[in-house]
Motif scaffolding. Structure first.
Motif, PDB file in Angstrom:
ATOM      1  N   GLU A 254      30.547  34.625  46.663  1.00  0.00           N
ATOM      2  CA  GLU A 254      31.376  34.478  47.940  1.00  0.00           C
ATOM      3  C   GLU A 254      32.529  36.237  48.419  1.00  0.00           C
ATOM      4  OE1 GLU A 254      33.135  30.541  48.104  1.00  0.00           O
ATOM      5  OE2 GLU A 254      30.787  29.825  47.778  1.00  0.00           O
ATOM      6  N   ALA A 255      33.105  36.678  47.411  1.00  0.00           N
ATOM      7  CA  ALA A 255      34.128  37.854  47.402  1.00  0.00           C
ATOM      8  C   ALA A 255      33.413  39.221  47.087  1.00  0.00           C
ATOM      9  CB  ALA A 255      35.298  37.317  46.497  1.00  0.00           C
ATOM     10  N   VAL A 256      32.069  39.087  47.777  1.00  0.00           N
ATOM     11  CA  VAL A 256      31.078  40.188  46.733  1.00  0.00           C
ATOM     12  C   VAL A 256      32.092  41.552  47.470  1.00  0.00           C
ATOM     13  CG1 VAL A 256      29.522  40.051  48.015  1.00  0.00           C
ATOM     14  CG2 VAL A 256      28.880  41.461  46.103  1.00  0.00           C
ATOM     15  N   GLU A 257      31.931  40.934  49.099  1.00  0.00           N
ATOM     16  CA  GLU A 257      32.311  41.959  50.125  1.00  0.00           C
ATOM     17  C   GLU A 257      34.167  42.617  50.462  1.00  0.00           C
ATOM     18  OE1 GLU A 257      30.805  44.518  51.565  1.00  0.00           O
ATOM     19  OE2 GLU A 257      28.667  42.850  51.110  1.00  0.00           O
ATOM     20  N   GLU A 258      35.248  41.567  49.377  1.00  0.00           N
ATOM     21  CA  GLU A 258      35.963  41.783  49.279  1.00  0.00           C
ATOM     22  C   GLU A 258      36.401  42.603  48.299  1.00  0.00           C
ATOM     23  OE1 GLU A 258      40.240  39.510  48.087  1.00  0.00           O
ATOM     24  OE2 GLU A 258      38.853  38.582  48.249  1.00  0.00           O
ATOM     25  N   ILE A 259      35.706  42.465  46.768  1.00  0.00           N
ATOM     26  CA  ILE A 259      34.994  43.652  45.583  1.00  0.00           C
ATOM     27  C   ILE A 259      34.855  45.061  46.294  1.00  0.00           C
ATOM     28  CG2 ILE A 259      34.547  43.796  42.949  1.00  0.00           C
ATOM     29  CD1 ILE A 259      34.214  41.198  43.511  1.00  0.00           C
ATOM     30  N   ARG A 260      34.171  44.963  46.783  1.00  0.00           N
ATOM     31  CA  ARG A 260      33.621  46.027  47.326  1.00  0.00           C
ATOM     32  C   ARG A 260      34.375  47.236  48.004  1.00  0.00           C
ATOM     33  NH1 ARG A 260      27.852  46.862  47.870  1.00  0.00           N
ATOM     34  NH2 ARG A 260      27.519  45.206  47.915  1.00  0.00           N
ATOM     35  N   ASP A 261      35.027  46.472  49.521  1.00  0.00           N
ATOM     36  CA  ASP A 261      36.551  47.430  49.925  1.00  0.00           C
ATOM     37  C   ASP A 261      36.549  47.486  48.968  1.00  0.00           C
ATOM     38  OD1 ASP A 261      34.581  46.769  51.971  1.00  0.00           O
ATOM     39  OD2 ASP A 261      35.788  45.075  52.688  1.00  0.00           O
ATOM     40  N   ALA A 262      37.458  47.289  47.853  1.00  0.00           N
ATOM     41  CA  ALA A 262      38.688  47.390  46.811  1.00  0.00           C
ATOM     42  C   ALA A 262      38.432  48.693  46.050  1.00  0.00           C
ATOM     43  CB  ALA A 262      38.911  45.987  45.968  1.00  0.00           C
ATOM     44  N   LEU A 263      36.525  49.019  46.133  1.00  0.00           N
ATOM     45  CA  LEU A 263      36.068  50.523  45.379  1.00  0.00           C
ATOM     46  C   LEU A 263      36.920  51.393  46.263  1.00  0.00           C
ATOM     47  CD1 LEU A 263      32.906  48.719  43.996  1.00  0.00           C
ATOM     48  CD2 LEU A 263      35.573  49.098  42.927  1.00  0.00           C
ATOM     49  N   GLY A 264      37.056  51.062  47.824  1.00  0.00           N
ATOM     50  CA  GLY A 264      37.897  52.175  48.118  1.00  0.00           C
ATOM     51  C   GLY A 264      36.461  53.504  48.484  1.00  0.00           C
ATOM     52  N   PRO A 265      37.056  54.995  48.240  1.00  0.00           N
ATOM     53  CA  PRO A 265      36.111  55.979  48.500  1.00  0.00           C
ATOM     54  C   PRO A 265      34.790  56.017  47.237  1.00  0.00           C
ATOM     55  CG  PRO A 265      38.355  56.338  47.583  1.00  0.00           C
ATOM     56  CD  PRO A 265      38.504  54.976  47.665  1.00  0.00           C
ATOM     57  N   LEU A 266      34.765  54.739  45.962  1.00  0.00           N
ATOM     58  CA  LEU A 266      33.907  54.775  45.022  1.00  0.00           C
ATOM     59  C   LEU A 266      33.106  53.846  45.513  1.00  0.00           C
ATOM     60  CD1 LEU A 266      36.896  55.423  42.015  1.00  0.00           C
ATOM     61  CD2 LEU A 266      35.499  56.524  43.349  1.00  0.00           C
ATOM     62  N   LYS A 267      32.634  53.393  46.862  1.00  0.00           N
ATOM     63  CA  LYS A 267      31.726  52.730  47.007  1.00  0.00           C
ATOM     64  C   LYS A 267      30.944  52.939  47.039  1.00  0.00           C
ATOM     65  CE  LYS A 267      33.339  51.211  51.112  1.00  0.00           C
ATOM     66  NZ  LYS A 267      33.943  49.528  52.196  1.00  0.00           N
ATOM     67  N   GLU A 268      29.884  51.999  47.826  1.00  0.00           N
ATOM     68  CA  GLU A 268      28.328  53.143  47.788  1.00  0.00           C
ATOM     69  C   GLU A 268      27.666  51.798  47.823  1.00  0.00           C
ATOM     70  OE1 GLU A 268      26.011  56.358  49.557  1.00  0.00           O
ATOM     71  OE2 GLU A 268      28.293  56.467  49.406  1.00  0.00           O
ATOM     72  N   PRO A 269      26.921  51.555  48.663  1.00  0.00           N
ATOM     73  CA  PRO A 269      25.442  50.264  48.957  1.00  0.00           C
ATOM     74  C   PRO A 269      24.315  50.857  48.117  1.00  0.00           C
ATOM     75  CG  PRO A 269      26.255  51.736  51.394  1.00  0.00           C
ATOM     76  CD  PRO A 269      26.767  52.542  49.953  1.00  0.00           C
ATOM     77  N   LEU A 270      24.422  49.499  47.235  1.00  0.00           N
ATOM     78  CA  LEU A 270      22.973  49.519  45.952  1.00  0.00           C
ATOM     79  C   LEU A 270      22.029  49.317  46.499  1.00  0.00           C
ATOM     80  CD1 LEU A 270      22.512  49.915  43.028  1.00  0.00           C
ATOM     81  CD2 LEU A 270      23.381  47.536  42.758  1.00  0.00           C
ATOM     82  N   ARG A 271      21.393  50.506  46.929  1.00  0.00           N
ATOM     83  CA  ARG A 271      19.957  50.021  48.025  1.00  0.00           C
ATOM     84  C   ARG A 271      19.118  51.744  47.442  1.00  0.00           C
ATOM     85  NH1 ARG A 271      21.052  45.479  49.758  1.00  0.00           N
ATOM     86  NH2 ARG A 271      22.225  46.001  51.435  1.00  0.00           N
TER      87      ARG A 271
END
Length: 271
Positions: A254-271
């Motif tokens: 349920e908190a996955v988007e919050e976790i993803r946002d916490a990665l900041g510039p290191l995040k990237e969609p896993l597609r």
């Protein structure tokens, strides 16, 4: 993620051919160094000799070389252990890793937010290696995973987050597994090519990886890849690893988007 193996011993056969004397000697010194790392309280010469499988005089010479370099020492009981120079180099190198510097604040924020352990890990063959870790605030029950520790990639969230980028087909999964069977850590561990392929496909489709008590009973996690060096190839993965009774897997999902946002510039969609 509690059961980690920091320094697996080499199983390569040692030969005594004259042509390979220098290489064999180096291999033995490294084998002694790795065995010392398994004994933070020190180890006797006799125990080292048994573990390495070499004559006592050979092991003693290897220890002497390591001691001269400051990579091994001896305590008041006469037991051998890693030297201060080795520890200085290891910690200095670890602190200077670019990904460690960038990821550490993210892990600390996640550990504080969820009251659980956050990891950063990279893929190394069939295993993941933990490069950084942040524990929850003082007082909370913590996992015993360690920086430098290892776990099977197929049984962990961080491993599946990274394998999902490398193994896109069932044939690729089969080739990766090869002839060595996958270890079943718990009854939930995916241990066949078909099971792992389904897990990796689901990881790609939903954009994150899960470990539903597959590596250790009672521990689950959600993992996301991070992109520290390339916009298309993950440099590693970050996970929030939780005690299932305290933080159920659905809470992390349920908190996955919050976790993803916490990665900041290191995040990237896993597609």
């Amino acid at each position: 993620m509690q059961h980690t193996q920091p320094f697996p011993a080499s199983t390569a056969p040692v030969t005594d051919s004259a042509e390979g004397d220098r290489l064999v000697g180096s291999d033995r010194v490294l084998a002694v160094l790795k065995e010392l790392a398994r004994h933070p309280d020190g180890v006797s010469l006799e125990a080292l000799t048994r573990a390495i499988g070499s004559p006592k005089a050979t092991v003693h010479r290897a220890l002497a070389a390591l001691r001269r370099a400051g990579l091994a020492g001896q305590d008041s009981r006469g037991r051998y252990l890693l030297g201060d120079e080795f520890l200085r180099m290891a910690f200095a190198h670890h602190e200077a890793r670019p990904e460690h510097v960038r990821v550490r604040p993210l892990l600390e924020a996640l550990a504080d937010r969820f009251g659980e352990t956050a990891h950063y890990a990279v893929l190394d063959g069939r295993e993941v290696v933990y490069r950084a870790k942040a524990d929850p605030p003082a007082g909370a029950v913590r996992l015993t995973s360690t920086v430098g520790g290892r776990n099977p990639a197929h049984a962990t969230g961080v491993g599946k987050a990274l394998l999902a980028h490398e193994l896109g087909t069932l044939d690729a999964v089969r080739q990766w597994i090869g002839e060595a069977p996958l270890e079943r850590r718990t009854p939930r561990t995916p241990c066949t090519a078909a099971e792992l392929h389904r897990e990796l496909r689901a990881t790609r489709e939903r954009g994150y990886a899960l470990d539903d008590q597959e590596n250790e009973t009672g521990v689950n996690c959600l993992a996301l890849p991070v992109y520290g060096t390339s916009p298309t190839v993950p440099s590693g993965a970050v996970s929030v690893s939780a005690l299932a009774y305290r933080t159920p897997l659905r809470t992390l999902v349920e908190a996955v988007e919050e976790i993803r946002d916490a990665l900041g510039p290191l995040k990237e969609p896993l597609r």
